[in-house]
Design an enzyme around this catalytic site. Sequence first.
Site, PDB file in Angstrom:
ATOM      1  CG  HIS A 125       2.048   5.169   6.794  1.00 21.91           C
ATOM      2  ND1 HIS A 125       1.420   4.764   7.756  1.00 21.91           N
ATOM      3  CD2 HIS A 125       1.120   5.691   5.886  1.00 21.91           C
ATOM      4  CE1 HIS A 125       0.161   5.212   7.811  1.00 21.91           C
ATOM      5  NE2 HIS A 125      -0.211   5.755   6.644  1.00 21.91           N
ATOM      6  CE1 TYR A 166      -5.066  12.973   9.430  1.00 20.29           C
ATOM      7  CE2 TYR A 166      -5.578  13.497   7.443  1.00 20.29           C
ATOM      8  CZ  TYR A 166      -4.685  12.985   8.217  1.00 20.29           C
ATOM      9  OH  TYR A 166      -4.173  11.832   7.744  1.00 20.29           O
ATOM     10  CG  ASP A 197      -3.496   6.656   6.703  1.00 20.62           C
ATOM     11  OD1 ASP A 197      -2.291   7.152   7.427  1.00 20.62           O
ATOM     12  OD2 ASP A 197      -4.138   7.266   6.315  1.00 20.62           O
TER      13      ASP A 197
END
Length: 324
Positions: free
Chosen positions: A300, A237, A109
């Site tokens: 995931h 982010y 990730d």
Amino acid sequence: MESVDAGGEVRHWSAEVNDISLHVAEQGPAAGPAVLLLHGFPELWLSWRHQMAALAARGFRALAIDLRGYGESSAPTDPAAYTVLHLVGDAVALLDHLRLPKVFVVGHDLGAQVAWHLCLLRPDRVRAVVVLGVPYFPRAPRPATEIFAALGDGFYITQFQEPGRAEKAFARYDVATVLKKFYSIELDNITAPPGVEIIDFLQASSSSPLPWMTDEELGQYAEKFQKSGFTGPLNYYRMMDTNWRLTAPWHGAKITVPAKFIAGKKDTGFESFGTKRYVESGGLKSNVPDLEVAIIEGHHYLQQEQAERVNTEILSFLDKFSEN
């Protein structure tokens, strides 16, 4: 702390590196070939518990860190302290601290992004890399937020951009529920309807515990996030556009380190944004020439959900370099 017969006990310590304190969980012989494990969002070193035991049992020295902003590592308050250059810098500084000229690297990730960029910026420090979930994408022609704008305000990365917005929404739930909502994601595209916050849109799995995580383990994650909060992780982010500007010198560069990419067939990220086509059509291999790909069952959070299969994939790849 947990102990595993084959690989010995997990040892915890902190390193003062790159102007922060980095929490390290270590398992396996100190003289073994080192494997640096980089977790994703919203996770901790703990998400590698199954891989650490398997690596240690095979004689590797597993080093799983809490990335900056997570767990027991420092969480700088300035969002600008979370660029990809800082994150790669943390890894390099840790290797220097341990006097390790080269290591194997495994990332998942957001940790996958760090792993790829470690290979891109400092290939001299990486023997080989295994990446879960997120392939290497070459630097885009324009910043991420411009590209994601087409998905609207409901897209999770867009909602994460505004300082405080996601934190305020997350605070409506207890921390364990926030984590479980993310760990339960099976949507193809993580986008909330207009006017809805992503955390309100996500559904926590009705199965308790999660199929691949005990309630006790979820509690361990929740305890750490309760203390550290989510701002540090969300700042990753918020630095996406900054990262785009900072990586201009590497525009068009390829990853030359030997690499293995592992994805779950039902992973949201693999199913979205043309990722599956990019990987299966050879696009990824054109950017990472020395590449192996394994597409396996799972979603995931693959290294926890399909721990044994992922362990086999990692170990079979690392074995190729054991004589080097």
